[in-house]
Design a protein around this motif. Structure first.
Motif, PDB file in Angstrom:
ATOM      1  N   GLN A 140     -10.443  10.947  13.735  1.00 21.26           N
ATOM      2  CA  GLN A 140     -11.679  11.072  14.496  1.00 21.26           C
ATOM      3  C   GLN A 140     -12.839  10.299  13.867  1.00 21.26           C
ATOM      4  O   GLN A 140     -13.920  10.244  14.428  1.00 21.26           O
ATOM      5  CB  GLN A 140     -12.069  12.546  14.638  1.00 21.26           C
ATOM      6  CG  GLN A 140     -11.066  13.376  15.404  1.00 21.26           C
ATOM      7  CD  GLN A 140     -10.863  12.859  16.814  1.00 21.26           C
ATOM      8  OE1 GLN A 140     -11.813  12.644  17.555  1.00 21.26           O
ATOM      9  NE2 GLN A 140      -9.612  12.636  17.184  1.00 21.26           N
ATOM     10  N   ASP A 141     -12.615   9.724  12.700  1.00 19.61           N
ATOM     11  CA  ASP A 141     -13.659   8.962  12.013  1.00 19.61           C
ATOM     12  C   ASP A 141     -13.475   7.488  12.348  1.00 19.61           C
ATOM     13  O   ASP A 141     -12.438   6.898  12.049  1.00 19.61           O
ATOM     14  CB  ASP A 141     -13.553   9.180  10.499  1.00 19.61           C
ATOM     15  CG  ASP A 141     -14.814   8.791   9.763  1.00 19.61           C
ATOM     16  OD1 ASP A 141     -15.482   7.831  10.196  1.00 19.61           O
ATOM     17  OD2 ASP A 141     -15.129   9.444   8.761  1.00 19.61           O
ATOM     18  N   SER A 142     -14.477   6.881  12.987  1.00 19.96           N
ATOM     19  CA  SER A 142     -14.351   5.498  13.441  1.00 19.96           C
ATOM     20  C   SER A 142     -14.759   4.476  12.374  1.00 19.96           C
ATOM     21  O   SER A 142     -14.636   3.276  12.600  1.00 19.96           O
ATOM     22  CB  SER A 142     -15.197   5.294  14.700  1.00 19.96           C
ATOM     23  OG  SER A 142     -16.561   5.535  14.401  1.00 19.96           O
ATOM     24  N   ARG A 143     -15.231   4.948  11.223  1.00 20.69           N
ATOM     25  CA  ARG A 143     -15.630   4.009  10.171  1.00 20.69           C
ATOM     26  C   ARG A 143     -14.411   3.253   9.633  1.00 20.69           C
ATOM     27  O   ARG A 143     -13.327   3.823   9.509  1.00 20.69           O
ATOM     28  CB  ARG A 143     -16.297   4.739   9.000  1.00 20.69           C
ATOM     29  CG  ARG A 143     -17.625   5.353   9.359  1.00 20.69           C
ATOM     30  CD  ARG A 143     -18.214   6.065   8.167  1.00 20.69           C
ATOM     31  NE  ARG A 143     -17.445   7.280   7.891  1.00 20.69           N
ATOM     32  CZ  ARG A 143     -17.690   8.092   6.878  1.00 20.69           C
ATOM     33  NH1 ARG A 143     -18.656   7.819   6.024  1.00 20.69           N
ATOM     34  NH2 ARG A 143     -16.968   9.177   6.697  1.00 20.69           N
ATOM     35  N   LYS A 144     -14.628   1.996   9.288  1.00 20.82           N
ATOM     36  CA  LYS A 144     -13.561   1.202   8.682  1.00 20.82           C
ATOM     37  C   LYS A 144     -13.227   1.832   7.332  1.00 20.82           C
ATOM     38  O   LYS A 144     -14.123   2.170   6.555  1.00 20.82           O
ATOM     39  CB  LYS A 144     -14.034  -0.231   8.495  1.00 20.82           C
ATOM     40  CG  LYS A 144     -12.986  -1.125   7.891  1.00 20.82           C
ATOM     41  CD  LYS A 144     -13.493  -2.533   7.691  1.00 20.82           C
ATOM     42  CE  LYS A 144     -12.420  -3.302   6.943  1.00 20.82           C
ATOM     43  NZ  LYS A 144     -12.914  -4.568   6.457  1.00 20.82           N
ATOM     44  N   HIS A 145     -11.927   2.010   7.088  1.00 28.61           N
ATOM     45  CA  HIS A 145     -11.521   2.612   5.821  1.00 28.61           C
ATOM     46  C   HIS A 145     -10.103   2.180   5.448  1.00 28.61           C
ATOM     47  O   HIS A 145      -9.372   1.656   6.269  1.00 28.61           O
ATOM     48  CB  HIS A 145     -11.601   4.134   5.899  1.00 28.61           C
ATOM     49  CG  HIS A 145     -10.628   4.752   6.845  1.00 28.61           C
ATOM     50  ND1 HIS A 145     -10.863   4.846   8.194  1.00 28.61           N
ATOM     51  CD2 HIS A 145      -9.402   5.285   6.643  1.00 28.61           C
ATOM     52  CE1 HIS A 145      -9.836   5.423   8.790  1.00 28.61           C
ATOM     53  NE2 HIS A 145      -8.930   5.697   7.870  1.00 28.61           N
ATOM     54  N   GLU A 146      -9.784   2.398   4.193  1.00 24.75           N
ATOM     55  CA  GLU A 146      -8.418   2.213   3.733  1.00 24.75           C
ATOM     56  C   GLU A 146      -8.029   3.443   2.934  1.00 24.75           C
ATOM     57  O   GLU A 146      -8.880   4.124   2.367  1.00 24.75           O
ATOM     58  CB  GLU A 146      -8.254   0.930   2.925  1.00 24.75           C
ATOM     59  CG  GLU A 146      -9.189   0.757   1.776  1.00 24.75           C
ATOM     60  CD  GLU A 146      -9.104  -0.648   1.174  1.00 24.75           C
ATOM     61  OE1 GLU A 146      -8.051  -0.968   0.582  1.00 24.75           O
ATOM     62  OE2 GLU A 146     -10.082  -1.386   1.297  1.00 24.75           O
ATOM     63  N   ILE A 147      -6.747   3.724   2.935  1.00 24.33           N
ATOM     64  CA  ILE A 147      -6.230   4.902   2.246  1.00 24.33           C
ATOM     65  C   ILE A 147      -5.269   4.430   1.164  1.00 24.33           C
ATOM     66  O   ILE A 147      -4.346   3.660   1.436  1.00 24.33           O
ATOM     67  CB  ILE A 147      -5.549   5.855   3.247  1.00 24.33           C
ATOM     68  CG1 ILE A 147      -6.587   6.348   4.254  1.00 24.33           C
ATOM     69  CG2 ILE A 147      -4.891   7.014   2.508  1.00 24.33           C
ATOM     70  CD1 ILE A 147      -6.045   7.212   5.351  1.00 24.33           C
ATOM     71  N   ILE A 148      -5.528   4.914  -0.058  1.00 19.79           N
ATOM     72  CA  ILE A 148      -4.764   4.490  -1.226  1.00 19.79           C
ATOM     73  C   ILE A 148      -4.105   5.715  -1.855  1.00 19.79           C
ATOM     74  O   ILE A 148      -4.782   6.728  -2.089  1.00 19.79           O
ATOM     75  CB  ILE A 148      -5.696   3.807  -2.250  1.00 19.79           C
ATOM     76  CG1 ILE A 148      -6.362   2.578  -1.619  1.00 19.79           C
ATOM     77  CG2 ILE A 148      -4.939   3.441  -3.525  1.00 19.79           C
ATOM     78  CD1 ILE A 148      -7.533   2.036  -2.410  1.00 19.79           C
ATOM     79  N   ILE A 149      -2.815   5.632  -2.133  1.00 16.47           N
ATOM     80  CA  ILE A 149      -2.132   6.746  -2.803  1.00 16.47           C
ATOM     81  C   ILE A 149      -2.653   6.835  -4.232  1.00 16.47           C
ATOM     82  O   ILE A 149      -2.661   5.846  -4.968  1.00 16.47           O
ATOM     83  CB  ILE A 149      -0.608   6.545  -2.806  1.00 16.47           C
ATOM     84  CG1 ILE A 149      -0.056   6.591  -1.386  1.00 16.47           C
ATOM     85  CG2 ILE A 149       0.072   7.589  -3.694  1.00 16.47           C
ATOM     86  CD1 ILE A 149       1.422   6.252  -1.280  1.00 16.47           C
TER      87      ILE A 149
END
Length: 156
Positions: free
Chosen positions: A57-66
């Motif tokens: 639901q969050d439209s901000r550009k992001h990346e997810i890192i383990i």
């Protein structure tokens, strides 16, 4: 059983990226707990536990890192009625460590107040580095690679 914890990096071309720890719930990998501090360098930051946070639901550009694999005993999912809630009260071992690391206070000061001294700007990134280090020191994160991962994460 283990759980994966992640770093969410909300990228920004102009400002430092906002960082948060993301722990998905066992039942739904898009909903979970987000641990971060909110605020700014002028007024300071406050700790926030966002429960039932839906990352889709969050439209901000992001990346997810383990970041790391941790023992499931250190995490408590708090589904409640399923709605997103925000609080500052720790409910599990990870949150208990996070509340022990003070959120950064104001670190952006006027030139008159800082004349002759080096100013160290502290923000959500510096706080999360300290939290991950504390989780490692407490034995919750066993692999020291998480500390290196977060230190090398995107800053913008």
């Amino acid at each position: 059983m283990t759980r994966t914890i992640y770093l969410i990096v909300y990228n920004s071309p102009l400002f430092p990226a906002h960082w948060a720890i993301w722990i998905p719930s066992q039942e739904n990998q898009t909903i979970g707990k987000r641990i971060h501090v909110e605020g700014d360098v002028a007024t300071g930051f406050q700790l926030s536990f966002d429960r039932n946070y839906d990352k889709t639901q969050d439209s901000r550009k992001h990346e997810i890192i383990i970041l790391a694999e941790i023992d499931d005993d250190h995490v408590i999912d708090n589904p409640g009625d399923g709605s997103n809630t925000v609080d500052r009260e720790p409910k599990d071992a990870i949150e208990s460590v996070a509340v022990k690391v003070p959120p950064p206070g104001p670190s952006l000061m006027s030139v008159a107040r800082t004349r002759g001294t080096k100013v160290v700007i502290k923000n959500c990134q510096t706080w999360l580095v300290d939290v991950v280090s504390a989780l490692h020191q407490e034995g919750i994160i066993l692999d020291n690679k998480a500390v290196e991962i977060i230190k090398n994460a995107p800053k913008n």
